[in-house]
Enzyme design. Structure first.
Site, PDB file in Angstrom:
ATOM      1  N   GLU A 127       0.753   5.543   7.406  1.00 32.74           N
ATOM      2  CA  GLU A 127       2.564   6.164   6.828  1.00 32.74           C
ATOM      3  C   GLU A 127       2.824   7.494   7.718  1.00 32.74           C
ATOM      4  O   GLU A 127       3.452   7.641   8.120  1.00 32.74           O
ATOM      5  CB  GLU A 127       2.109   6.500   6.002  1.00 32.74           C
ATOM      6  CG  GLU A 127       2.202   4.720   5.035  1.00 32.74           C
ATOM      7  CD  GLU A 127       2.147   3.556   5.271  1.00 32.74           C
ATOM      8  OE1 GLU A 127       3.394   3.688   5.544  1.00 32.74           O
ATOM      9  OE2 GLU A 127       1.378   2.684   5.257  1.00 32.74           O
TER      10      GLU A 127
ATOM     11  N   GLY B 292       0.860  -0.971   0.324  1.00 37.14           N
ATOM     12  CA  GLY B 292      -0.321   0.368   0.271  1.00 37.14           C
ATOM     13  C   GLY B 292       0.811   1.079  -0.190  1.00 37.14           C
ATOM     14  O   GLY B 292       0.804   2.071  -0.820  1.00 37.14           O
ATOM     15  N   ALA B 293       1.654   1.380   0.820  1.00 38.10           N
ATOM     16  CA  ALA B 293       2.394   2.620   0.882  1.00 38.10           C
ATOM     17  C   ALA B 293       3.072   2.474   1.809  1.00 38.10           C
ATOM     18  O   ALA B 293       3.960   0.797   3.087  1.00 38.10           O
ATOM     19  CB  ALA B 293       1.579   3.594   1.301  1.00 38.10           C
ATOM     20  N   MET B 294       5.033   3.243   2.429  1.00 38.76           N
ATOM     21  CA  MET B 294       5.550   3.351   2.445  1.00 38.76           C
ATOM     22  C   MET B 294       6.098   4.606   4.266  1.00 38.76           C
ATOM     23  O   MET B 294       6.408   5.471   2.671  1.00 38.76           O
ATOM     24  CB  MET B 294       6.985   2.667   1.920  1.00 38.76           C
ATOM     25  CG  MET B 294       8.111   2.641   2.772  1.00 38.76           C
ATOM     26  SD  MET B 294       7.871   1.080   4.120  1.00 38.76           S
ATOM     27  CE  MET B 294       9.040   2.236   5.436  1.00 38.76           C
TER      28      MET B 294
ATOM     29  N   HIS C 252       3.451   6.543  11.177  1.00 39.49           N
ATOM     30  CA  HIS C 252       4.632   5.721  11.842  1.00 39.49           C
ATOM     31  C   HIS C 252       5.479   6.593  11.883  1.00 39.49           C
ATOM     32  O   HIS C 252       7.112   6.250  12.838  1.00 39.49           O
ATOM     33  CB  HIS C 252       4.783   5.339  10.090  1.00 39.49           C
ATOM     34  CG  HIS C 252       4.470   3.423  10.716  1.00 39.49           C
ATOM     35  ND1 HIS C 252       4.938   2.893  11.198  1.00 39.49           N
ATOM     36  CD2 HIS C 252       3.913   3.042   9.173  1.00 39.49           C
ATOM     37  CE1 HIS C 252       4.716   1.357  10.978  1.00 39.49           C
ATOM     38  NE2 HIS C 252       3.302   1.509   9.950  1.00 39.49           N
TER      39      HIS C 252
END
Ligand code: TRP
Ligand code: ZN
Length: 853
Positions: free
Chosen positions: A297, A260-262, A300
């Protein structure tokens, strides 16, 4: 190039790295096939690992894969390291030294989408978990944290990396990230990109520039993501007291992405499907998911980046906590009970299946071959459930105190689950030794509850059992928070929610002073991730439960029991269920989104699990037929009410993706699905023709396909959207999802021949094959054609993208539930894939675990 030989890594073998890296300087000279990466790093001996003065001086090992080493120097003097497929060994001085190296890499041929690669002409990186070693030689482990300065040189107008830009020349930008970070958070992006700008001022007055970078043509799909980012930044300040810590926060949308995403520091990279949104091209569910992923994200930055993981066994430290935080965010932004129900549906569908099959592993695994295979529903979603239980047990205030201590104590460190639990022990004085089993044991616990009522006292006798598994052969009892409320015969709540704390295998709980026997609403708000067996008055609870989750759950239990009866004995749909659901669906006092959820049925896969648990063999065609019959029965029950209910929930105001409008559309579309069974798709055609947003258009198309009259609309849809890759993903996927079970595999196969089936793009591959795997009766077609087709394509994808191939192998994880014929059909496909020469480590590990010995 071949992957290195499979090797098992164990948590108990952890040792710190022998050095610390004070600073890292990287210089990238971008070129599609010959990018040059120069690195310069200052190493100093790590006091943690050099306590033993007599220990022999070992050569230093640096990770490195698929790199062409051009030169290496220590303190300016050329050295000749020993190269292996996994990295290099080099003799180094005993004191501090400077390492310099130059390597060449080939991003244009990097189809695995890990390390530095190209997507539609742009350069981007994906380094979590172990991708940085494909960029340069480095101790690629999360406990090595350093300060990065990065120069990016290339002809592109946009050259990005982490942190703040410190120097810009023609075709060259230098970046500095002041926050020490592990290499997995490194990122670089270069390309012809357009910035959608924004700004956020933190509560202490820092003005942060925000940018959402997209390819030309996608500018109109940025506004929602930008707002979601601002909302997330504000929420983390308000609820967790966490502020952003750089002057710049960039997000980039990339078309080719494995997940999905980082959360790379200051430079999040997103799958374009997880950030680009517009009313015309995205559904309400897309909007909600995008808002949640942007929040995830962003969150995070504190839970993952400022405090990171000591090693990859601790993955749930950042992922479980961050999923929990993003679920809290969505609950606050939208409806808490709707979010909770959605999360539980997802947990049961994905995590329970994993936890009850051959891939079962603890939230904190103790060994792995390929860490990419452990980005699982267990680590993420069960990891979040465990934190939720902890909060339920200690209470909101104690939770807030413990988390604050966690941030204070561990900022800048690489931590473990022990560190996380310790802050709770220190602030609450609780002993969490037993609670820790939630992290160390695999398997879904089963609670079975029996009630007795005598005099004025209700006794609940609860037994917990966890099935033994390879990962946990001898499970011990858990601490389980069981939230209970009591509902009187008149429907009024006689005892509000109380949290019982179960610690033993068998335990009794009593409620006295009751005038009459109440209905027991147990495991309210799904207070623990367990399977519950409880013979209750579900119809009464469906009508009166004051806990929204459990009210929904009562309907779901009635539906499941009715469906199991239909499947096993061919009984008719349960009238009590139909009556109860009708009452809720027609109740205008309830949130439309909630009523829409009430109209849903347990998934066919969940029914297969329930049958298997009860010792029966699930028959996919029969499960499918029972589900269809139940939907017909619901449609017949609500029959004349359907048109008015549909009309009452039509949204005429301009499209907004908010909870209120999406809730009305969700109910209207749940009604449309029933209506289509009565009017052969007449209303669906009208909705298709008048739709001005993707939610209405796509649902209408799905209903037309189901009514057997989708051909014209499918062609029109394709002509309208052929240039929009994200919408075309939906077009590919929907045809498989809505297919008749007889045709699903053939439709999927035909779609692979479509000129726009770009199988190297993970989103497009998943659109077809992820949908096939989710089509229970279609995938498990008795001929095995579904299995064979998926296997063919996994064999084809593995050499170019092992990570996505391995993830999709989980489609086979439930094989042991089915009949002998299906079992041998699946096993022969598993064996065929496993026999493929040079199969990746990722796929080999997944299939050997799934197949067993
Ligand atoms: N850390 C990411 C997240 O949860 C997950 C992720 C993105 C990832 N890309 C990946 C994990 C590639 C493994 C490999 O937000
Ligand atoms: Zn995450």
């Amino acid at each position: 190039m071949r992957d290195a030989a499979p090797q098992t890594i164990y948590l108990e073998d952890y040792t710190p790295f022998g050095w610390q890296i004070e600073s890292v300087d990287l210089h990238f000279q971008l070129d599609p096939h010959a990018t040059r990466v120069r690195s310069k790093m200052r190493f100093v001996p790590n006091p943690e690992s050099n306590k033993d003065a007599d220990a022999p001086q070992l050569p230093m090992f640096l990770h490195g894969e698929n790199l062409k080493l051009i030169s290496a120097q220590i303190d300016g003097i050329p050295v000749t390291p020993t190269l292996t497929p996994e990295g290099l060994n080099c003799d180094v001085p005993t004191g501090p030294f400077t390492w310099e190296a130059e390597v060449e890499i080939d991003p244009a041929n990097n189809t695995a989408l890990e390390g530095l690669y190209m997507s539609n002409g742009m350069y981007c990186t994906q380094c979590e978990a172990e991708g940085f070693r494909k960029i340069t030689y480095y101790p690629d482990r999360p406990d090595v944290m350093s300060v990065f300065t990065v120069t990016v040189e290339g002809p592109h107008p946009v050259l990005l990396s982490n942190g703040n830009p410190v120097e810009t020349k023609t075709h060259q930008t230098k970046w500095h990230d002041p926050w020490p970070k592990p290499a997995y958070l490194f990122a670089l992006v270069a390309g012809e990109l357009i910035a959608h700008p924004g700004q956020f001022t933190t509560k202490s007055g820092r003005v942060v520039d925000l940018n959402l970078y997209v390819r030309p043509g996608d500018e109109g799909k940025c506004a929602f993501g930008m707002q979601a980012l601002k909302d997330s930044m504000k929420w983390d300040e308000d609820v967790y007291g966490r502020e952003y810590d750089l002057d710049l926060f960039n997000i980039v949308a990339v078309d080719d992405f494995n997940m999905g995403a980082m959360e790379n520091k200051g430079l999040n990279v997103f799958n374009s499907s997880a950030v680009l949104a517009s009313a015309e091209t995205s559904t309400d569910l897309n909007f909600e998911r995008i808002e949640a992923i942007i929040a995830h994200e962003y969150f995070h930055n504190w839970t993952g980046n400022r405090i990171t993981c000591r090693d990859w066994f601790q993955l749930c430290l950042k992922e479980g906590l961050t999923v929990f935080r993003d679920s809290q965010f969505t609950s606050d932004m939208r409806s808490a009970s709707v979010k909770r129900i959605g999360d539980v549906i997802d947990l049961r569908g994905r995590q329970f299946a994993e936890d009850q099959g051959p891939l079962a592993h603890p939230v904190r695994p103790e060994s792995f071959q390929e860490i990419n295979n452990f980005y699982t529903a267990t680590v993420y979603e069960k990891g979040a459930e465990v934190i939720r239980m902890l909060k339920t047990l200690v209470g909101d205030d104690a939770y807030a105190q413990a988390v604050t201590l966690y941030f204070d104590r561990h900022d800048g460190q690489a931590c473990t689950i022990e560190d996380w639990l310790q802050v709770f022990e220190d602030t609450t004085g609780r002993d969490l030794a037993q609670f820790k089993r939630w992290y160390s044991q695999a398997g879904t616990p089963r609670l079975s509850v029996t009630e007795s009522f005598e005099g004025d006292t209700l006794t609940l006798s609860v037994a917990q059992t966890t099935p033994a598994s390879t990962a946990t052969p001898d499970p011990q009892p858990y601490v389980i928070p069981i939230a209970v409320g009591l509902i009187g015969a008149d429907g009024a709540e006689v005892t509000p929610t109380t949290v019982l704390e179960m610690t033993k295998a068998n335990q009794d709980f009593t409620f006295s002073g009751l005038k009459s026997r109440p209905a027991v609403s147990i495991l309210r708000d799904f207070s623990a991730p367990v399977v519950m067996d409880h013979d209750a008055d579900h119809a009464h609870l469906l009508a009166y439960d004051t806990d929204p989750f459990n009210r929904w759950e009562a309907g779901r239990t009635l539906a499941r029991n009715a469906l199991l009866g239909m499947i096993r004995n061919g009984t008719r749909p349960n009238p009590a269920y139909l009556d109860g659901i009708q009452a809720v669906a027609m109740d205008d006092g309830l949130d439309p989104a909630y009523r829409a959820l009430m109209l849903g049925l347990p998934s066919q896969s969940d029914l297969a699990t329930a049958l298997h648990d009860a010792g029966d063999t699930p028959e996919p065609d029969i499960i499918y037929a029972a589900t269809e019959m139940m939907r017909d029965a619901l449609a017949a029950k609500l029959d004349t009410a359907l048109p008015a209910l549909y009309a009452a929930n039509l949204v005429t105001a301009p499209y907004q993706p908010d909870a209120v409008q999406s809730g009305r559309r969700a109910l209207g579309n749940a009604v449309l699905a029933l209506l289509t069974r009565r009017d052969d798709g007449k209303q669906a055609q009208a909705q298709y023709d008048s739709a001005d947003n993707m939610t209405q258009q796509l649902v209408a198309l799905a209903n037309l396909i189901r009514a057997g009259r989708g051909d014209t609309a499918l062609k029109a849809f394709e002509a309208q959207w052929k240039d929009d890759r994200l919408v075309m993903d939906k077009w590919f996927g929907l045809q498989v999802i809505e297919a008749d079970p007889e045709d699903a595999h053939e439709i999927a196969e035909n779609l692979t021949k479509h000129p726009d089936f770009n199988w190297k793009n993970p989103n497009r591959f998943r659109a077809v094959f992820g949908s096939l795997a989710m089509h229970h009766a279609g995938f498990h077609h008795a001929t095995g054609a579904g299995y064979a087709l998926l296997a063919d394509w996994l064999i084809k994808l593995d050499p170019i993208n092992p990570q996505t191939t391995a993830r999709m192998c989980s489609a086979f994880q439930t094989w042991a539930r089915y009949d002998g014929d299906r079992q041998s059909l699946i096993k022969s496909q598993l064996d065929r894939i496993l026999a493929t020469p040079a199969l990746s480590r990722d796929t080999t590990e997944m299939l050997t675990r799934i197949r067993g010995v």
